[in-house]
Design a protein around this motif. Structure first.
Motif, short mmCIF file in Angstrom:
data_model
loop_
_atom_site.label_atom_id
_atom_site.label_comp_id
_atom_site.label_asym_id
_atom_site.label_seq_id
_atom_site.Cartn_x
_atom_site.Cartn_y
_atom_site.Cartn_z
N LEU A 65 6.71 -4.99 8.49
CA LEU A 65 7.80 -4.02 8.47
C LEU A 65 7.57 -2.90 7.46
CD1 LEU A 65 10.79 -6.54 8.64
CD2 LEU A 65 9.66 -5.34 10.53
N GLY A 66 6.31 -2.74 7.04
CA GLY A 66 6.03 -1.72 6.05
C GLY A 66 6.32 -0.31 6.53
N SER A 67 6.01 -0.02 7.81
CA SER A 67 6.27 1.30 8.38
C SER A 67 6.34 1.18 9.89
CB SER A 67 5.16 2.29 7.97
OG SER A 67 3.93 1.92 8.58
N ASP A 68 6.94 2.18 10.53
CA ASP A 68 7.04 2.17 11.99
C ASP A 68 5.66 2.21 12.63
OD1 ASP A 68 9.77 2.11 11.78
OD2 ASP A 68 10.02 4.28 11.98
N LYS A 69 4.74 2.93 12.03
CA LYS A 69 3.38 3.01 12.59
C LYS A 69 2.70 1.65 12.56
CE LYS A 69 2.68 7.87 11.35
NZ LYS A 69 1.88 8.84 10.56
N THR A 70 2.92 0.92 11.48
CA THR A 70 2.32 -0.42 11.38
C THR A 70 2.94 -1.36 12.40
OG1 THR A 70 1.94 -0.09 9.01
CG2 THR A 70 1.83 -2.34 9.83
#
Length: 866
Positions: free
Chosen positions: A557-562
């Motif tokens: 859940l670190g970033s939307d891209k991840t």
């Protein structure tokens, strides 16, 4: 026997859960097979009476299928309860029927017993190897020297008894009961090996090997204490204490002063070496001052009146090198040899007439029943001392929980006045030694204390995390005293948890810039461990699983891209596994059949793609596409009579329509479609011709071919990753690459970047043959681990956000890169081998401490050897 760190009652309970899970899943797949099998047999039989019974049985299974599965599960639960109560007991339920001993008995009961024995024999024969291994493991858990299937709580009798009792409880007629029992047993038969394999795998993962140990029994030989100098001590594992040794096993004051000074030198040097190796950010003068303060505080001086009890490493044999003693202490084979001699001592002691039967009946002092959570395995006699098989005496091990409660401070109190971290075991070393009763216990105290000394000074780990780990000192000491495998086996749950926390801490800033969330989670784990009073080391495994799940969630859940990259990678993986399973199923189904090469090539190179796509989107369409394979095979077989010709004419439109639909779904090339249709026209024309030779041949019916393809209709197992490493790995890899491109994932595909730059040499061939599950690279390949990767000649640091459980791909984020990167595990290992990627942590935290301790010990011995 090596039972790992889990109490055998817990081990069997968990094995029972695994057994029930596998059994329930097998029955959920067995009943649908039975329904289809009854229909096929009814269609093939020439007896109207038999056909009626089979159809009635099918009706019962269709109408009560879910209820039957529930009843089978409940019946197995009851049987397991009874089986566990009678395992290695004098009373047993019996399934044997001896006709000579039976008089006034219902003949149906006698025949039912014989049928049950026959079914049990079939189950036993089907899983012969797996059952043999499980029998051995059960014997090892109960410390038996011979195996006996009757003592196995999961024996095949439970299957046959469960099926027969469940069917009899349905209240149907006896004839219908026989049919149902036979059908369920036949279709369940193929699942028996996998059920035993699941239980064996679980026990193997927890250290229960399928190999009985050879135990050499010796008659007791009385040995007198050895009196004399150093030449009378042979240095063997079975230590004999000198008469000059005190009651606690400590060398007396007659030990030469030169020897004492060397030991003291090692004790101080080990602490100083820890500072020099682990405190790279501190100046050498600060480190030396800090450690000298620590040495002055914790190591008694020569003038101390109680020096003999608190001197450093007083457990050494006369003339023994410190490095050799500690190195042997970490060797599992030395420990197992000691355990073997201790077990032999217990066997001889129990066979001695000096021990009363009443004592044996109660299992010795403090023994408990099998159901207890803390059941000691008996009292062992070694070197004149009484201890448990794992080396922990009741005095010391029972007192350590009080040490843990009284002397484990809060996190902020773990720091001393100069900012260093306190070694709690060294602070209480004298008190702990006073409670010890064997040399092994004293050695364990010192070794664990020194290991934590290195862990507490390891500057690769943030001080806050080291402070949390330092609060576990007494808990780890208690485990080490009870279970020496903590120090001899890298796979011990406590070591794995410490190492995992250390690995995450190394890349803490990359995962959580503030460090607050992960530090909070580590604090929660430590508090849970300290408050747990079950003394079950498996709590470390549970905490490790929870920590892994927490890290995976944070990274995902670190970033939307991840998130998008990981979801895309999972979809590609699932598609690939589905394709690989379908390919294997189709290939196995076609084995043994005489098929035209053109048609077989079509099935395995074209139709398999249509099957995968249908499995992905539409279950009903997938089933129709799978049915096409046996239908098409039967359609080109010569027809023996007009009835079969009429059946073919009715089936042809369905076949052609399904073929066109499937090839259109995968956008099959037009030339391939035309070639197939032309071939089918010729094949069907030949099959419609009835000749005298055709009428004499016994050709398979449509239902017989469908029966042959039964397993082909099973749903793909998306959790079975072994299929990705099958013989057709290259084709699977190509499909995976194609799936990644179709999903249009917003990631940087590093395989394409490096595939042209990395050389293909003999090293790469060796990498292909390695077992990816056990090598050192795969042991370190976990989410949250920090790596350094060479991008165009300039190294860049990153972290692993996601590692595919199938070990095919991984997602990582690199510094200075907006988009996450995707790399195959195979390419990652090649880059590791060629020095293009490296782990920032070269060795896990606990292993670093062990190696530093051994190096320190060797450094002291080198000058003396010279």
């Amino acid at each position: 026997m090596n039972k790992g760190s889990m109490d055998h009652s817990v081990l069997l309970t968990n094995a029972r859960v695994e057994f029930m899970r596998s059994f329930t899943e097998a029955m959920q797949r067995t009943i649908p097979r039975c329904i289809e099998d009854c229909f096929i047999k009814a269609d093939d039989t020439y007896s109207s009476l038999e056909q009626g019974r089979l159809l009635d049985a099918r009706t019962v299974l269709v109408e009560q299928g879910a209820s039957i599965i529930q009843k089978l599960t409940a019946s197995m639960e009851q049987l397991l309860v009874r089986s566990f109560k009678t395992t290695y007991s004098t009373y047993r339920p019996t399934a044997n029927f001896n006709p000579e001993s039976l008089t006034l008995i219902d003949p149906t009961a006698f025949e039912g017993g014989l049928r049950q024995e026959e079914i049990t024999g079939r189950f036993r024969l089907e899983a012969e190897d797996q059952l043999r291994d499980l029998n051995i493991r059960i014997a090892l858990i109960f410390e038996q020297e011979v195996t006996n299937e009757r003592e196995n709580p999961f024996r095949p009798y439970l299957f046959s008894r469960c099926i027969s009792s469940t069917v009899e409880g349905l209240g149907v007629s006896p004839n219908l009961t026989d049919i149902l029992v036979e059908q369920i047993s036949n279709n369940f038969l193929s699942f028996v090996p996998s059920i035993y394999t699941a239980v064996n795998s679980y026990l193997a993962q927890n250290g229960i090997a399928a190999q009985l140990q050879l135990k050499i029994k010796k008659s007791p030989v009385a040995t007198s204490p050895i009196v004399g100098g150093d030449d009378q001590i042979d240095g063997s594992d079975d230590n004999v204490l000198s008469e000059q040794t005190g009651p606690s096993g400590l060398a007396n004051s007659s030990l030469p002063s030169k020897k004492v000074s060397q030991i003291e030198q090692f004790f101080s040097a080990a602490l100083s070496r820890a500072a020099n190796l682990m405190s790279s950010n501190q100046s050498s003068s600060d480190a030396a001052g800090q450690f000298q303060s620590n040495v002055d505080q914790h190591v008694p001086q020569v003038a101390d009146v109680n020096y003999e009890k608190s001197q450093a490493f007083s457990w050494l044999k006369s003339g023994e090198a410190v490095g050799d003693a500690i190195r042997n202490f970490f060797r599992s084979d030395i420990f197992e040899k000691k355990q073997s001699s201790m077990q032999l001592g217990r066997s001889n002691a129990h066979n001695s007439p000096l021990i009363q039967e009443s004592d044996l009946a109660h299992g010795g002092q403090g023994s408990q029943s099998f159901e207890s959570d803390e059941m000691p395995s008996g009292v062992e006699f070694s070197d004149g001392n009484v201890s448990s098989p794992l080396g922990g005496s009741s005095n010391l091990t029972s007192a350590i929980p009080q040490f843990q409660r009284s002397f484990t401070p809060a996190v902020d109190q773990m720091f001393d006045r100069v900012g260093g971290l306190r070694n709690l075991i060294l602070e209480q070393r004298s008190a702990l030694n006073d409670l010890s009763s064997t040399v092994d216990e004293q050695m364990t105290i010192d070794v664990v204390a020194m290991l934590f000394e290195f862990i507490l000074r390891d500057t690769q780990v943030p001080a806050e995390i080291r402070a949390q780990l330092g609060r576990l000192q007494f808990l780890v000491l208690k485990l080490a005293l009870k279970d020496h495998s903590l120090l001899t086996q890298k796979g011990h749950p406590a070591r794995l948890l410490v190492n995992r926390i250390g690995s995450i801490s190394l890349g803490l800033k990359q995962i959580d810039p503030s460090g607050a969330e992960i530090t909070k989670e580590i604090c929660r784990i430590v508090e849970t461990l300290l408050q747990d009073e079950s003394e079950n080391p498996q709590i470390f495994s549970r905490m490790l699983d929870e920590f892994d799940a927490f890290i995976a969630r944070e990274l995902r859940l670190g970033s939307d891209k991840t998130v998008n990259a990981i979801e895309g990678a999972e979809q590609a993986r699932n598609r690939t596994i589905r394709f690989a399973h379908t390919s294997v199923q189709l290939h196995e189904a076609l084995l043994g059949l005489t098929i035209d090469p053109f048609l077989q090539n079509f099935f395995e190179t074209v139709w398999v793609y249509a099957l995968e796509l249908a499995d992905r989107d539409d279950v009903k369409r997938a089933h129709r596409f799978r049915l096409l394979v046996p239908d098409l095979l039967w359609s080109i077989i010569p027809k023996a009579n007009e009835e079969e010709r009429a059946q073919l004419l009715a089936l042809l439109p369905i076949i052609l329509s399904t073929l066109k639909e499937g090839m259109a779904s995968i956008q099959c090339d037009t030339s391939v479609q035309e070639a197939l249709m032309n071939w089918l026209v010729d094949a069907h024309t030949k099959s419609m011709r009835i000749s005298h030779t055709t009428q004499q041949q016994k050709l398979p019916s449509l239902s017989a071919i469908h029966h042959h393809f039964n397993r082909f209709f099973d749903d793909p197992d998306l959790q079975n990753f072994e299929v990705l490493r099958s013989e057709s790995a290259s084709e699977v890899t190509q499909f995976l690459d194609k799936a990644i491109k179709e999903l249009d994932m917003k990631v940087q595909l590093l395989d394409q970047v490096y595939v042209q730059t990395l050389p293909t040499d003999q090293l790469d061939e060796n990498l292909e043959s390695q077992d990816a599950g056990v090598d050192i690279v795969m042991e370190q390949l976990k989410t949250g681990v920090a790596v350094e990767i060479n991008l165009g000649g300039e190294p860049s640091q990153g972290k692993l956000n996601w590692v595919d459980p199938a070990l095919t791909n991984l997602i990582l984020t690199l510094e200075g890169q907006e988009q996450p990167s995707m790399l195959s595990v195979r390419m990652f290992r090649r880059m590791i081998a060629h020095g293009r990627v490296k782990f920032l942590e070269t060795e896990p935290l606990f292993e670093r401490a062990v190696q530093s301790l051994l190096k320190s010990a060797d450094a002291v011995e080198l000058p003396r050897a010279a």
